[in-house]
Design a protein around this motif. Structure first.
Motif, PDB file in Angstrom:
ATOM      1  N   GLU B 116       6.688  -5.097  31.039  1.00 11.69           N
ATOM      2  CA  GLU B 116       7.577  -6.093  31.656  1.00 11.69           C
ATOM      3  C   GLU B 116       7.352  -6.116  33.156  1.00 11.69           C
ATOM      4  N   HIS B 117       6.102  -6.120  33.524  1.00 11.15           N
ATOM      5  CA  HIS B 117       5.727  -6.057  34.929  1.00 11.15           C
ATOM      6  C   HIS B 117       5.882  -7.414  35.614  1.00 11.15           C
ATOM      7  N   PRO B 118       6.447  -7.420  36.822  1.00 10.55           N
ATOM      8  CA  PRO B 118       6.651  -8.673  37.552  1.00 10.55           C
ATOM      9  C   PRO B 118       5.379  -9.490  37.773  1.00 10.55           C
ATOM     10  N   SER B 119       4.226  -8.843  37.775  1.00  7.41           N
ATOM     11  CA  SER B 119       2.987  -9.585  38.017  1.00  7.41           C
ATOM     12  C   SER B 119       2.395 -10.189  36.749  1.00  7.41           C
ATOM     13  N   LEU B 120       3.122 -10.089  35.654  1.00  5.58           N
ATOM     14  CA  LEU B 120       2.604 -10.625  34.387  1.00  5.58           C
ATOM     15  C   LEU B 120       2.268 -12.099  34.487  1.00  5.58           C
ATOM     16  N   SER B 121       3.167 -12.865  35.086  1.00  7.88           N
ATOM     17  CA  SER B 121       2.936 -14.311  35.143  1.00  7.88           C
ATOM     18  C   SER B 121       1.698 -14.624  35.974  1.00  7.88           C
ATOM     19  N   LYS B 122       1.475 -13.798  36.990  1.00  5.95           N
ATOM     20  CA  LYS B 122       0.278 -13.992  37.804  1.00  5.95           C
ATOM     21  C   LYS B 122      -0.978 -13.703  36.984  1.00  5.95           C
ATOM     22  N   ALA B 123      -0.916 -12.656  36.172  1.00  4.15           N
ATOM     23  CA  ALA B 123      -2.057 -12.318  35.323  1.00  4.15           C
ATOM     24  C   ALA B 123      -2.311 -13.423  34.304  1.00  4.15           C
ATOM     25  N   ASN B 124      -1.236 -13.996  33.803  1.00  9.34           N
ATOM     26  CA  ASN B 124      -1.372 -15.069  32.817  1.00  9.34           C
ATOM     27  C   ASN B 124      -2.068 -16.293  33.393  1.00  9.34           C
ATOM     28  N   GLN B 125      -2.018 -16.422  34.720  1.00  5.87           N
ATOM     29  CA  GLN B 125      -2.732 -17.541  35.360  1.00  5.87           C
ATOM     30  C   GLN B 125      -4.217 -17.499  35.020  1.00  5.87           C
ATOM     31  N   LEU B 126      -4.731 -16.285  34.786  1.00  9.63           N
ATOM     32  CA  LEU B 126      -6.139 -16.161  34.414  1.00  9.63           C
ATOM     33  C   LEU B 126      -6.399 -16.892  33.103  1.00  9.63           C
ATOM     34  N   PHE B 127      -5.498 -16.701  32.159  1.00  8.68           N
ATOM     35  CA  PHE B 127      -5.612 -17.430  30.892  1.00  8.68           C
ATOM     36  C   PHE B 127      -5.513 -18.927  31.130  1.00  8.68           C
ATOM     37  N   THR B 128      -4.550 -19.303  31.977  1.00  4.13           N
ATOM     38  CA  THR B 128      -4.328 -20.726  32.239  1.00  4.13           C
ATOM     39  C   THR B 128      -5.554 -21.367  32.878  1.00  4.13           C
ATOM     40  N   LEU B 129      -6.212 -20.599  33.734  1.00  7.13           N
ATOM     41  CA  LEU B 129      -7.432 -21.090  34.379  1.00  7.13           C
ATOM     42  C   LEU B 129      -8.465 -21.490  33.329  1.00  7.13           C
ATOM     43  N   PHE B 130      -8.727 -20.578  32.399  1.00  6.16           N
ATOM     44  CA  PHE B 130      -9.684 -20.854  31.322  1.00  6.16           C
ATOM     45  C   PHE B 130      -9.183 -22.009  30.446  1.00  6.16           C
ATOM     46  N   ARG B 131      -7.899 -21.942  30.130  1.00  2.00           N
ATOM     47  CA  ARG B 131      -7.314 -22.953  29.251  1.00  2.00           C
ATOM     48  C   ARG B 131      -7.503 -24.359  29.809  1.00  2.00           C
TER      49      ARG B 131
END
Lengths: 198, 198
Positions: B116-131
Motif C-alpha cells: 500500500e505504498h504511496p508511490s503505487l500510482s506513480k509506478a502504475n503510470q509505467l503500465f499506462t505509458l505502454f497501454r
DNA sequence: GTCTATACCCAGATAGAC
DNA sequence: GTCTATCTGGGTATAGAC
C-alpha cells in the motif's frame, strides 16, 4: 498431542495465509500475525520456531486446499471442458480479491523469487498443481501432444489478467478477458470430438 | 548545483533501479545500495533524505527511459504493426532477466500494491505509458473502438508470460508464447487495410 | 499453552568531523 | 561531498514466570 478442535496452530496458519496474501510475506511481521490471532508474540514461538516454518505451513495448507478444490471439480463437473470453465470462472468469483491483492499463487511465487527464498520451489508446486491438472483436462479433450502447452497458455493468460486487474483495479477488464478465454476454449474443446478416431 | 558528469546521484538511482528489480524494493536496504555504489551509509543521506525519495527517483527514471524507448520505436519502425512487433520482441530480448526477476513493471506494481505504498500510482503510470502507446498503434491500424481493449489484452498476455517464465525459468515457453502473440497480431494488423474507407 | 520481559540485530535516519 | 559515530524503531527470537 494436538487437541480435538483444530486449535491455535491452525488459526495461526489461517491468519498468516490471509496476511501473506494481503501484505506479502516479507512485509508481514510476527506482531501482525500475533495481533490477528490475538496472541502474545512470545507465545507464538511455542507453535512455530521461525517465520519460514509458518511460510512452509501456509504453502502446505494452500497445496492441500488447491488439491481438494481440483478434486472437487473433477467430480462435480462431468466433462473436461466444464472443468476448465470452472478454472476460468474463479477469476470472476475472486474478482474483488484479485483486484486488491492479485493472484495468491502468482504474487507469492514472484515475491519469493526476489527474496531468493528457500521455499520458492515449494510455492511453485502450486503452479505445477494447476498446470498438471489443466494439462490432464486438455489431454482428455484429445490434445495429448499440446496439452501442457495449452495448460501453460491458460495459466499465463490468467496470471496476466490478475496482474493488470490488480494494477488498474478494473473489474470490467476481468469479465472481458474471461469472455475471450471462454471463446478461446471453444475450438479446443470441439476438437475433442473430431479426434476420437486414432 | 550538480556537476558536469552525471555523478553520484545518478549512479545511486541506476544501482537502486537494478537492485529494486532484482531483490524487490522493500527487501533492498540502504546498505545494499550504498555497497553497490561504494558509498558510506552516512553520505547517502546527502543525496536522498528517505528511501521513498529514491523509489520516486527510480520510477521517474524508468518513466523517462520507457518514454524514450517508445519514441525511438515510433521513429525507427515505419508501421504500427512493426512497432507492436517490437514491443512483443522485448520479451525475447530480455528473456534471461525476465526468467530471473520477472517483468520490471509488473513486479514493482504488484509489490507496491501489497505494501500500500504511496508511490503505487506513480509506478502504475509505467503500465499506462505502454497501454496508451499500444492503443495508439492499434488505433492507427484502424481499431479505433477496441484499441484500448487490444492494448490491455496484449499487456496482460505479456505479464502472464513474464510471471510463468519466472516461476518455471522456462525460455522455450517465452518463444512459444511470443510466436502465438505474433500470430494473434496477424488478423488484427490485416484489418488496418480493409478499414481505410470511412 | 499462554503470558511478560528482554536480548539481539538490522533497518532507516541524524549529527557532526573532515 | 564524503566520512564515522550514533540514535531510534521494529523485527526475529529466547528465557522464564504463571
Amino acid at each position: 498431542m494436538r487437541n480435538i478442535n483444530t486449535s491455535t496452530r491452525d488459526r495461526i496458519i489461517d491468519l498468516a495465509d490471509q496476511l501473506f496474501y494481503e501484505r506479502g510475506f516479507d512485509h508481514t511481521s510476527f506482531a501482525d500475525i500475533a495481533a490477528a490471532v490475538k496472541l502474545s508474540r512470545g507465545n507464538f514461538y511455542y507453535h512455530f520456531k521461525t517465520k519460514d516454518e509458518i511460510l512452509d505451513a501456509v504453502i502446505e495448507r494452500r497445496i492441500q486446499k488447491t488439491q481438494g478444490m481440483l478434486d472437487d471439480w473433477a467430480t462435480a463437473a462431468p466433462t473436461p471442458i466444464e472443468r476448465v470453465v470452472r478454472f476460468i470462472r474463479i477469476m470472476v468469483m475472486n474478482g474483488a480479491k484479485i483486484r486488491k491483492h492479485g493472484c495468491p499463487v502468482g504474487t507469492l511465487c514472484t515475491e519469493l523469487a526476489k527474496l531468493e527464498h528457500p521455499s520458492l520451489s515449494k510455492a511453485n508446486q502450486l503452479f505445477t498443481l494447476f498446470r498438471n491438472w489443466l494439462a490432464s483436462q486438455f489431454t482428455q479433450m484429445g490434445h495429448k501432444r499440446d496439452a501442457d502447452s495449452l495448460a501453460m497458455h491458460l495459466l499465463a493468460r490468467s496470471q496476466g489478467i490478475a496482474t493488470l486487474a490488480n494494477a488498474f483495479d478494473d473489474e470490467a477488464f476481468i469479465h472481458q478477458e474471461v469472455e475471450q478465454l471462454l471463446q478461446w476454449l471453444h475450438p479446443i474443446s470441439r476438437s475433442s470430438r473430431s479426434s476420437k478416431g486414432s
